[in-house]
Enzyme design. Structure first.
Site, PDB file in Angstrom:
ATOM      1  N   GLY A  26       0.832  -1.132   0.075  1.00  0.00           N
ATOM      2  CA  GLY A  26       0.055   0.117   0.020  1.00  0.00           C
ATOM      3  C   GLY A  26       0.638   1.241   0.143  1.00  0.00           C
ATOM      4  O   GLY A  26       1.854   1.225  -0.282  1.00  0.00           O
ATOM      5  N   SER A  27       0.077   2.172   0.526  1.00  0.00           N
ATOM      6  CA  SER A  27       0.893   3.554   0.506  1.00  0.00           C
ATOM      7  C   SER A  27       2.284   3.629   1.278  1.00  0.00           C
ATOM      8  O   SER A  27       2.211   3.042   2.262  1.00  0.00           O
ATOM      9  CB  SER A  27       0.042   4.582   0.811  1.00  0.00           C
ATOM     10  OG  SER A  27      -0.321   4.701   2.240  1.00  0.00           O
ATOM     11  N   SER A  28       2.982   4.490   1.023  1.00  0.00           N
ATOM     12  CA  SER A  28       4.310   4.700   1.913  1.00  0.00           C
ATOM     13  C   SER A  28       3.883   5.265   3.250  1.00  0.00           C
ATOM     14  O   SER A  28       4.364   4.977   4.320  1.00  0.00           O
ATOM     15  CB  SER A  28       5.325   5.715   1.173  1.00  0.00           C
ATOM     16  OG  SER A  28       6.451   5.940   2.063  1.00  0.00           O
ATOM     17  N   ASN A  29       2.849   6.321   3.292  1.00  0.00           N
ATOM     18  CA  ASN A  29       2.681   6.835   4.562  1.00  0.00           C
ATOM     19  C   ASN A  29       2.077   5.665   5.622  1.00  0.00           C
ATOM     20  O   ASN A  29       2.294   5.555   6.536  1.00  0.00           O
ATOM     21  CB  ASN A  29       1.347   7.797   4.404  1.00  0.00           C
ATOM     22  CG  ASN A  29       1.781   9.123   3.710  1.00  0.00           C
ATOM     23  OD1 ASN A  29       2.926   9.383   3.762  1.00  0.00           O
ATOM     24  ND2 ASN A  29       1.211  10.058   3.176  1.00  0.00           N
ATOM     25  N   THR A  30       1.040   4.802   4.992  1.00  0.00           N
ATOM     26  CA  THR A  30       0.455   4.060   5.891  1.00  0.00           C
ATOM     27  C   THR A  30       1.457   2.755   6.357  1.00  0.00           C
ATOM     28  O   THR A  30       1.756   2.470   7.569  1.00  0.00           O
ATOM     29  CB  THR A  30      -0.649   2.972   5.358  1.00  0.00           C
ATOM     30  OG1 THR A  30      -1.689   4.165   4.879  1.00  0.00           O
ATOM     31  CG2 THR A  30      -1.278   2.184   6.260  1.00  0.00           C
ATOM     32  N   GLY A  31       2.506   2.615   5.242  1.00  0.00           N
ATOM     33  CA  GLY A  31       3.594   1.768   5.487  1.00  0.00           C
ATOM     34  C   GLY A  31       4.494   2.265   6.798  1.00  0.00           C
ATOM     35  O   GLY A  31       5.041   1.338   7.517  1.00  0.00           O
ATOM     36  N   CYS A  68       2.392   0.763  -8.458  1.00  0.00           N
ATOM     37  CA  CYS A  68       3.490   1.461  -7.809  1.00  0.00           C
ATOM     38  C   CYS A  68       4.719   1.387  -8.506  1.00  0.00           C
ATOM     39  O   CYS A  68       5.646   2.240  -7.951  1.00  0.00           O
ATOM     40  CB  CYS A  68       3.504   0.385  -6.394  1.00  0.00           C
ATOM     41  SG  CYS A  68       3.751  -1.185  -6.642  1.00  0.00           S
ATOM     42  N   GLU A 123       5.497  -3.511   1.349  1.00  0.00           N
ATOM     43  CA  GLU A 123       5.848  -3.220  -0.113  1.00  0.00           C
ATOM     44  C   GLU A 123       5.131  -1.686  -0.288  1.00  0.00           C
ATOM     45  O   GLU A 123       3.882  -1.737  -0.398  1.00  0.00           O
ATOM     46  CB  GLU A 123       5.335  -4.239  -1.033  1.00  0.00           C
ATOM     47  CG  GLU A 123       5.768  -4.125  -2.553  1.00  0.00           C
ATOM     48  CD  GLU A 123       5.148  -3.245  -3.267  1.00  0.00           C
ATOM     49  OE1 GLU A 123       5.472  -2.227  -3.532  1.00  0.00           O
ATOM     50  OE2 GLU A 123       3.949  -3.322  -3.605  1.00  0.00           O
TER      51      GLU A 123
END
Length: 488
Positions: free
Chosen positions: A221-226, A278, A244
């Site tokens: 998913g998104s970088s922010n959530t990761g 992505c 990822e």
């Protein structure tokens, strides 16, 4: 509606109501309630109760069930492709390839399991040395919306194969795809509790990620959530976390004789899936030369001719809708922000129909923008950089916190070898679209794109842990004892 699968029993969610909207026409295609924290807890308990027996199930039997799942995917492939198209807005031709990738994942995962996490035996004096692999236990899997079948499947199949049990939290934007996927797992004969589905929005995800009784979490998913998940797991070294995330991916073009081929690969890199991969090219570097001018001119012309239409149009489009109207408007806003910083629009990205996710692909020249944001604009907007020096272009390509994919279109192999040595990314392609990645290879990035847990073929690595053993069939006293040791 029964939206949750816990211990092989469908049940209605007890949390807030939410719905899935077809981004092509704004129609509601699925609605239900999310899982409550209590239901998330029940799902984890069911997975825990099933885990030991599933891990003890012979590998051949586990493989048989996975092969049954692949057979179910083949049998229901067209129905599944239609569901994915309705929920994501992607063209039907593309969602058919997604279901095909899901089917092929089973055989690839079995091969990877045997090669990377099987059992090896080595002789040693008076004993044997073994390397075996064991499942982690109960793992949470978070899925994205852009490939709501294929990408979570890339975690689920190897996790189950290794003997783990799963609690799956899909994107709240694609609940119908998740529900259909789980129905096929049930038809494949998966025992109760081995895979559980908890649908819902952010609160459901928080309840699952924070639960003390999961042994790991696999996220796409998104970088922010990761990054939030990484901080949350920082105090739990005993739990495996595989991330990822996205990328601000560069594609450099240098001395390409076939202008049309170069334009094709740029379009495939930047606009496939409406720019919602992505690995999509976000930044395209084109030489300040007559060759570069010709490539840019043809790219502009070809982009204006890209067909954008409904998923089920008789004449299939190259691009369908983005995942939502919110996503579409977000791309328009991103373009406007770049213009305010001094960027020049070469092909304007426009919302094509209010109330939908349809946008036209855009190209914007950011060569003269001094304070470019290092952001992943997740949609069909290519940012052009004109360059005169190859090394300077590579340096600017590396000027990002991300590091997922990168590529070079160039006729010179020497140029590619130089690029390959200098570029920082986990996926590096030459004269191919940078969205092209093989399930038979690792998939992952560096920097803000991941945490060094490559998926695809290397997913086997994070689905099991190694156990090293030295073994003998009896206890034997050495003929020569260590100095200072007397045993009488």
């Amino acid at each position: 509606m029964n939206t949750q699968l816990i211990n092989n029993q469908w049940q209605a969610g007890q949390g807030p109501a939410f719905a899935s909207i077809n981004p092509s026409n704004g129609e509601t295609i699925w609605q239900g309630n999310g899982a409550s924290a209590e239901q998330v807890n029940s799902a984890i308990k069911a997975a825990r109760a099933a885990q030991l027996q599933w891990a003890d199930t012979p590998l051949e039997q586990r493989i048989t069930i996975l092969e049954n799942f692949a057979a179910q995917l083949k049998e229901h492939s067209e129905e599944f492709a239609v569901i994915i198209a309705q929920e994501t807005g992607k063209p039907l031709w593309e969602t058919r390839t997604e279901v095909g990738a899901m089917t092929g994942k089973v055989a690839i995962s079995v091969k990877a399991y045997n090669e990377r996490t099987g059992t090896t035996e080595n002789p040693m004096p008076g004993a044997k040395a073994f390397i075996r692999h064991k499942p982690h236990g109960v793992v949470a899997i978070f899925g994205p919306y852009n490939f709501p079948g294929h990408l979570p499947n890339g975690h689920i199949v190897p996790a189950i194969l290794a003997g783990n049990t799963v609690v799956f939290k899909p994107s709240e934007l694609t609940p119908h795809v998740a529900q259909f996927t789980l129905s096929l797992w049930l038809k494949a004969g998966l025992p109760a509790g081995v895979i559980n589905l908890v649908q819902g929005e952010i609160e459901t995800g928080k309840a699952l990620a924070a639960h003390q009784d999961i042994d790991g979490l696999f996220f796409t998913g998104s970088s922010n959530t990761g990054h939030l998940l990484h901080k949350q797991f920082a105090g739990h070294p005993g739990k495996i976390l595989a991330l990822e995330m996205g990328g601000n991916n560069p594609l450099i073009i240098k001395d390409v004789n076939d202008v049309s081929a170069a334009v094709h690969d740029i379009i495939q890199s930047g606009f496939i899936t409406s720019g919602q991969r992505c690995t999509c090219a976000r930044r395209v570097f084109i030489e300040n030369s007559s060759n570069g001018d010709a490539i840019l001119a043809k790219l502009i012309s070809a982009t204006k001719n890209i067909v954008v239409d409904d998923s089920f149009a008789t004449e299939q489009p190259f691009m369908g809708a983005m995942i939502s109207e919110k996503a579409a408007l977000g791309m328009v806003a991103a373009q406007n922000e770049l213009v305010a910083k001094g960027a020049e629009v070469l092909v304007e990205l426009k919302q094509l129909k209010p109330g939908t996710g349809f946008v036209s692909p855009g190209i914007i020249d950011v060569t003269n923008v001094n304070d470019m944001p290092d952001e992943e604009h997740f949609g069909p907007l290519i940012k052009i950089y004109r360059y005169s020096d190859f090394d300077s272009a590579i340096n600017e390509a590396n000027n990002t916190s991300f590091g997922l994919s990168a590529g070079l279109l160039a006729d010179s192999e020497n140029d590619y070898n130089h690029f390959l040595k200098r570029i920082r990314a986990g996926i590096v392609n030459w004269n191919r679209p940078i969205t092209g990645a093989s399930s038979a290879a690792p998939f992952g990035g560096i920097g803000a794109s991941g945490n060094h847990r490559a998926s695809a073929y290397y997913a086997a690595d994070y689905c099991a842990y190694p156990v090293a053993s030295v073994e003998s069939d009896k206890v034997t006293l050495p003929q020569t004892l260590a100095p200072g040791l007397i045993i009488e």
